[in-house]
Design a protein around this motif. Structure first.
Motif, PDB file in Angstrom:
ATOM      1  N   GLU A 361       0.849  -1.107  -0.006  1.00 17.08           N
ATOM      2  CA  GLU A 361      -0.005   0.021  -0.130  1.00 17.08           C
ATOM      3  C   GLU A 361       0.937   1.039  -0.159  1.00 17.08           C
ATOM      4  N   GLY A 362       2.212   1.160  -0.015  1.00 16.59           N
ATOM      5  CA  GLY A 362       3.091   2.207  -0.097  1.00 16.59           C
ATOM      6  C   GLY A 362       3.267   2.884   1.425  1.00 16.59           C
ATOM      7  N   SER A 477      -8.897 -16.280 -10.872  1.00 15.08           N
ATOM      8  CA  SER A 477      -8.136 -15.594 -11.893  1.00 15.08           C
ATOM      9  C   SER A 477      -6.858 -14.589 -11.449  1.00 15.08           C
ATOM     10  N   VAL A 478      -5.987 -14.475 -12.218  1.00 15.69           N
ATOM     11  CA  VAL A 478      -4.712 -13.873 -11.980  1.00 15.69           C
ATOM     12  C   VAL A 478      -4.383 -12.568 -12.842  1.00 15.69           C
ATOM     13  N   GLY A 479      -4.024 -11.321 -11.638  1.00 18.47           N
ATOM     14  CA  GLY A 479      -3.660 -10.268 -12.314  1.00 18.47           C
ATOM     15  C   GLY A 479      -2.082 -10.057 -12.400  1.00 18.47           C
ATOM     16  N   ILE A 480      -1.368  -9.783 -13.176  1.00 20.51           N
ATOM     17  CA  ILE A 480       0.317  -9.712 -13.355  1.00 20.51           C
ATOM     18  C   ILE A 480       0.625  -8.279 -13.513  1.00 20.51           C
ATOM     19  N   GLY A 481       1.407  -7.665 -12.762  1.00 22.95           N
ATOM     20  CA  GLY A 481       2.016  -6.370 -12.631  1.00 22.95           C
ATOM     21  C   GLY A 481       3.537  -6.374 -13.081  1.00 22.95           C
ATOM     22  N   SER A 482       3.945  -5.188 -13.629  1.00 24.74           N
ATOM     23  CA  SER A 482       5.062  -5.013 -14.140  1.00 24.74           C
ATOM     24  C   SER A 482       6.180  -5.314 -12.960  1.00 24.74           C
ATOM     25  N   ASP A 483       7.343  -5.600 -13.650  1.00 21.17           N
ATOM     26  CA  ASP A 483       8.590  -6.011 -12.667  1.00 21.17           C
ATOM     27  C   ASP A 483       9.150  -4.578 -12.241  1.00 21.17           C
ATOM     28  N   THR A 484      10.251  -4.330 -11.258  1.00 24.07           N
ATOM     29  CA  THR A 484      10.647  -3.450 -10.618  1.00 24.07           C
ATOM     30  C   THR A 484      11.988  -3.628 -10.037  1.00 24.07           C
ATOM     31  N   SER A 485      12.909  -2.946 -10.192  1.00 23.04           N
ATOM     32  CA  SER A 485      14.381  -3.225  -9.439  1.00 23.04           C
ATOM     33  C   SER A 485      14.549  -2.488  -7.971  1.00 23.04           C
ATOM     34  N   PHE A 486      13.591  -1.782  -7.606  1.00 24.30           N
ATOM     35  CA  PHE A 486      13.705  -1.028  -6.206  1.00 24.30           C
ATOM     36  C   PHE A 486      12.431  -1.628  -5.342  1.00 24.30           C
ATOM     37  N   TYR A 487      12.791  -1.732  -4.083  1.00 19.78           N
ATOM     38  CA  TYR A 487      11.522  -2.414  -3.349  1.00 19.78           C
ATOM     39  C   TYR A 487      10.487  -1.121  -3.230  1.00 19.78           C
ATOM     40  N   ALA A 488      10.591   0.037  -3.302  1.00 20.09           N
ATOM     41  CA  ALA A 488       9.898   1.018  -2.895  1.00 20.09           C
ATOM     42  C   ALA A 488       8.898   1.304  -3.973  1.00 20.09           C
ATOM     43  N   LEU A 490       7.472  -1.400  -5.651  1.00 22.85           N
ATOM     44  CA  LEU A 490       6.481  -2.618  -5.950  1.00 22.85           C
ATOM     45  C   LEU A 490       5.093  -2.197  -5.687  1.00 22.85           C
ATOM     46  N   PRO A 491       4.599  -1.157  -4.872  1.00 20.67           N
ATOM     47  CA  PRO A 491       3.164  -0.730  -4.621  1.00 20.67           C
ATOM     48  C   PRO A 491       2.755  -0.588  -6.174  1.00 20.67           C
ATOM     49  N   GLY A 492       3.581   0.055  -6.990  1.00 18.18           N
ATOM     50  CA  GLY A 492       2.968   0.427  -8.348  1.00 18.18           C
ATOM     51  C   GLY A 492       2.823  -0.659  -9.222  1.00 18.18           C
ATOM     52  N   SER A 493       3.667  -1.978  -9.056  1.00 24.94           N
ATOM     53  CA  SER A 493       3.355  -3.220  -9.475  1.00 24.94           C
ATOM     54  C   SER A 493       2.195  -3.717  -9.062  1.00 24.94           C
ATOM     55  N   TYR A 494       1.913  -3.776  -7.789  1.00 24.66           N
ATOM     56  CA  TYR A 494       0.602  -4.217  -7.094  1.00 24.66           C
ATOM     57  C   TYR A 494      -0.494  -3.719  -7.536  1.00 24.66           C
ATOM     58  N   GLU A 495      -0.647  -2.514  -7.838  1.00 20.43           N
ATOM     59  CA  GLU A 495      -1.757  -1.697  -8.132  1.00 20.43           C
ATOM     60  C   GLU A 495      -2.233  -2.064  -9.543  1.00 20.43           C
TER      61      GLU A 495
END
Length: 752
Positions: A361-362, A477-488, A490-495
């Protein structure tokens, strides 16, 4: 070097232990030797008796089946009927019927028929005169004297053609035809002696043959056994069995252990020596126990002194037994330690779920080093090259919540989580998953630098979807987010993953949604697809089995375009019009059935369906029901209904060993030949072939789904003799039943 207390105790007890045990073992074997020899003899007798019973049962069954066949077999009666109009083809048909009967017998055999009046002999190889028949001497002697009519003969030489250089050894069953009344000829069954010997070896599972079979005159059935045997007597009588039915006798080759016999001569000495060793051991144990108990007593004293000083903190209720006292003190320490450890473990899942929720949730505002420290405290991974978020959602969660109790819901969700962990382990993936919502599970993948890492993570989620669909009563059903190289980040990928799930109504349930799958839909009208609708109606009327493929193609076409609910109504209305038009050419009963029972339901499909998949599935379900009803109407108008009833009777009574065409004819009050011809015309296969298929398919199911033995399965599917079942099963599936089960188990384990 000083030894530990454990090793001192071990070395104190070990010598006397080994000495006493060794003496007792020798004593035991010496006393047991006589009993063992008796048991071996009884076992030999039991094995010989069991083999004799199995052989006698097979031979009696052969004799009963022959007598029954002589009474009911029209083809056999036709051979003995002196009719000058018979041609070579008639004898061929009779020979084929006799071969069919021969294949039903338990053991490998040959059959021939002798007509006294015509002087002809009919065998598998054709029709010949008595003078030219190779087995003429036996046949003439048996027919004139009646010597062999009471049962089976001893082994003898048989050759079908007089010009043959040598013959084969057989045992023979000779019967006059008919069984009662004036003699018209004879029926002779020859069972091959090698087949009988091989059958005995299969029963005992010894290649060399544990049981030897001898004729009443002492002649061995297996020529490899050497010279004729002599009937055993005295103590050896326990090792053989004599058949009252055939007068053959069965001898076991087992022998007693000579070493045990030698030990039995000294058993009294060993008993005395064993008692002396036990007495010496008791004395030694008493001394060593007294010496080794002193350290335990000292420890118990120290604990008791500490307990008195600490007001019973370690042990609340001191025991009189020192060992129990020490055990209670240790249990107190372990209990206190486990309480603190359990409190930490119970709190860990809650803290993990809370931390993941804050992260996605950031709400995690800390440095990367601090974040890694938090992950270490929660016993979670922190090393990664890239991170990717995914969200798994339970389809139709309201039905899921209403169909299961809260406890069952928790167990099912836990099972799904564990399966995902196992799948990730197979793909060498590291992940963190938690149920953050009642219907959604968040998943964080820790990816490496490989380009295929993301595709492997997506494949893991696909496998999870497939497992849930195959093993549980709901889908996900499954939704897939984009991958990121910084842990902070990850909320964008989850959204993004949660937003992908918003497109689920467009794709239906049990779908995988990501940036690779979301794309724009093509626009277009419905007019180009009306020809496909006509093809569905035409294929349905013709009953060619292709209309479902056309429906699936139509659903794909509609899926790829942007169509409103009104467009779907137009497609449905045109489809119903075409189906009604096609069914007008069929009987009035079909037309009335469609208008009365199915037209209202089909008209409501478009309104009640939430997705195209639901529309397609409901449409196919109703059309399948209508298709079955139409086939029933057609069956009433021809012989298909009768054949269906015959098939149903076979499927319900396949376990009956007496099930036959004659029994079916009596049940349906029809002539057997007419019923056989009708069944072949309507079903496209012979009655016997269909019955074998039903029985063997059920046997295949039992082999794969149960632990029943092959013998039990053979009896359940209507086979009196397991040998016949083996032969029929191998002819159909290419493998014996045991090998078929092993191969299927191996394929299943490889799949798992």
């Amino acid at each position: 070097m000083r030894m530990s207390w454990y090793h001192r105790i071990l070395l104190s007890y070990a010598p006397i232990f080994f000495l006493v045990v060794s003496v007792l073992i020798f004593s035991f074997f010496a006393v047991l030797s006589n009993s063992a020899k008796d048991q071996i003899a009884l076992t030999d007798e039991a094995i010989a008796t069991k083999v004799m019973q199995v052989i006698d049962s097979s031979l009696k069954a052969t004799e009963r089946m022959l007598i029954k066949e002589m009474d009911v077999n029209d083809s056999m009666a036709a051979f003995f009927r002196n009719d000058a109009s018979k041609i070579a083809f008639d004898y061929f048909l009779i020979s084929r019927k006799v071969d069919e009967f021969s294949s039903m017998l338990p053991l490998s055999n040959s059959i021939y028929l002798y007509n006294e009046k015509s002087g002809q002999v009919l065998s598998h190889n054709g029709l010949s005169s008595l003078d030219q028949f190779g087995d003429r001497e036996f046949l003439v002697e048996a027919y004139r004297s009646g010597t062999y009519t009471s049962g089976w003969t001893n082994p003898r030489e048989f050759k079908e053609f007089s010009h043959e250089a040598g013959g084969e050894r057989v045992v023979t069953l000779f019967k006059y035809y008919p069984v009662t009344g004036d003699r018209q000829g004879a029926v002779v069954i020859n069972i091959r002696v090698p087949s009988l010997v091989s059958f005995i070896k299969d029963l005992t599972r010894y290649d060399a043959g544990l049981i030897q079979l001898f004729a009443g005159n002492g002649e061995p059935f297996d020529k490899n056994q050497g010279s004729p045997a002599v009937r055993p007597s005295g103590q050896e009588q326990l090792k053989h069995a004599v058949s009252d039915y055939t007068s053959w006798y069965y001898i076991s080759n087992a022998r007693s252990d000579k070493q045990l016999s030698f030990l039995s001569l000294l058993h009294n000495f060993w008993i005395i020596l064993g008692l002396a060793a036990v007495a010496a051991g008791i004395g030694w144990f008493t001394y060593v126990t007294h010496r080794n108990f002193k350290p335990i007593q000292a420890i118990a004293g120290r604990i008791q002194d500490y307990t008195k000083r600490r007001s019973g903190e370690l042990v609340r209720h001191p025991a009189k037994d020192e060992l129990k006292f020490i055990e209670a003190a240790i249990d107190g320490l372990l209990e206190r330690s486990s309480q603190f450890e359990q409190l930490y473990k119970d709190d860990l899942p809650i803290r993990r779920r809370q931390r993941l929720s804050e992260w996605l949730e950031g709400g995690t505002m800390m440095s990367e080093a601090r974040w890694k420290q938090e992950m270490a405290k929660l016993q979670l991974p922190s090393d990664f090259a890239r991170l990717m978020a995914a969200v798994m959602e339970i389809d139709r969660h309201s039905q899921f919540a209403n169909g299961y109790s809260p406890k069952d819901q928790y167990l099912l969700k836990f099972a799904v989580s564990q399966v995902l962990q196992e799948i990730a382990s197979d793909h060498l993936l590291v992940l963190w998953n938690e149920w953050l919502e009642p219907h959604q599970m968040a998943v964080v993948f820790y990816l490496d630098h490989q380009e295929s890492a993301r595709s492997q993570a997506i494949e893991a989620m696909r496998r999870l979807q497939a497992w849930v669909s195959d093993n549980l009563e709901f889908t996900v059903s499954v939704g897939i987010g984009s991958d990121t190289s910084f842990y902070a980040d990850l909320p964008g990928s989850y959204e993004e993953a949660r937003e992908q799930l918003c497109h689920k109504p467009l794709f239906g349930t049990n779908c995988m949604l990501g940036k690779e799958s979301i794309r724009s839909k093509r626009e277009g009208g419905i007019f180009p697809h009306l020809q496909l609708v006509s093809a569905i109606a035409r294929s349905f009327r013709q009953d060619d089995g292709h209309w479902q493929a056309h429906v699936n193609k139509l659903a794909i076409v509609l899926q790829n375009g942007i169509f409103s609910q009104a467009d779907l109504h137009h497609v449905m209305d045109y489809l119903l019009y075409q189906i009604q038009k096609e069914l007008d050419e069929m009987p009035e009963e079909v037309h009335d059935l469609f208008k009365r029972d199915y037209l209202p339901q089909l008209e409501a499909v478009a309104d009640s369906s939430r997705t195209l998949n639901e529309w397609r599935d409901e449409l196919c379900r109703l059309l399948l029901e209508l298709e079955a009803q139409i086939r029933e109407v057609r069956a009433v108008r021809n012989n298909d209904l009768l054949v269906c009833r015959v098939k149903q009777y076979i499927e319900l009574n396949y376990a009956d060993p007496e099930l036959s065409l004659g029994k079916l004819s009596e049940y349906f009050e029809l002539n057997p030949r007419y019923l056989s011809k009708l069944f072949k015309e309507e079903a496209g296969e012979k009655f016997i072939d269909y019955m074998l298929k039903v029985r063997l398919e059920e046997a295949s199911r039992l082999l794969l789904a149960t632990e029943l033995s092959v013998q039990e399965i053979a009896e359940r599917v209507g086979y009196l003799h397991v040998i016949s079942f083996h032969r029929a099963f191998k002819n159909m599936f290419g493998l014996p039943p045991g090998d078929y089960r092993k191969k299927s188990d191996g394929v299943r384990r490889a799949g798992e």
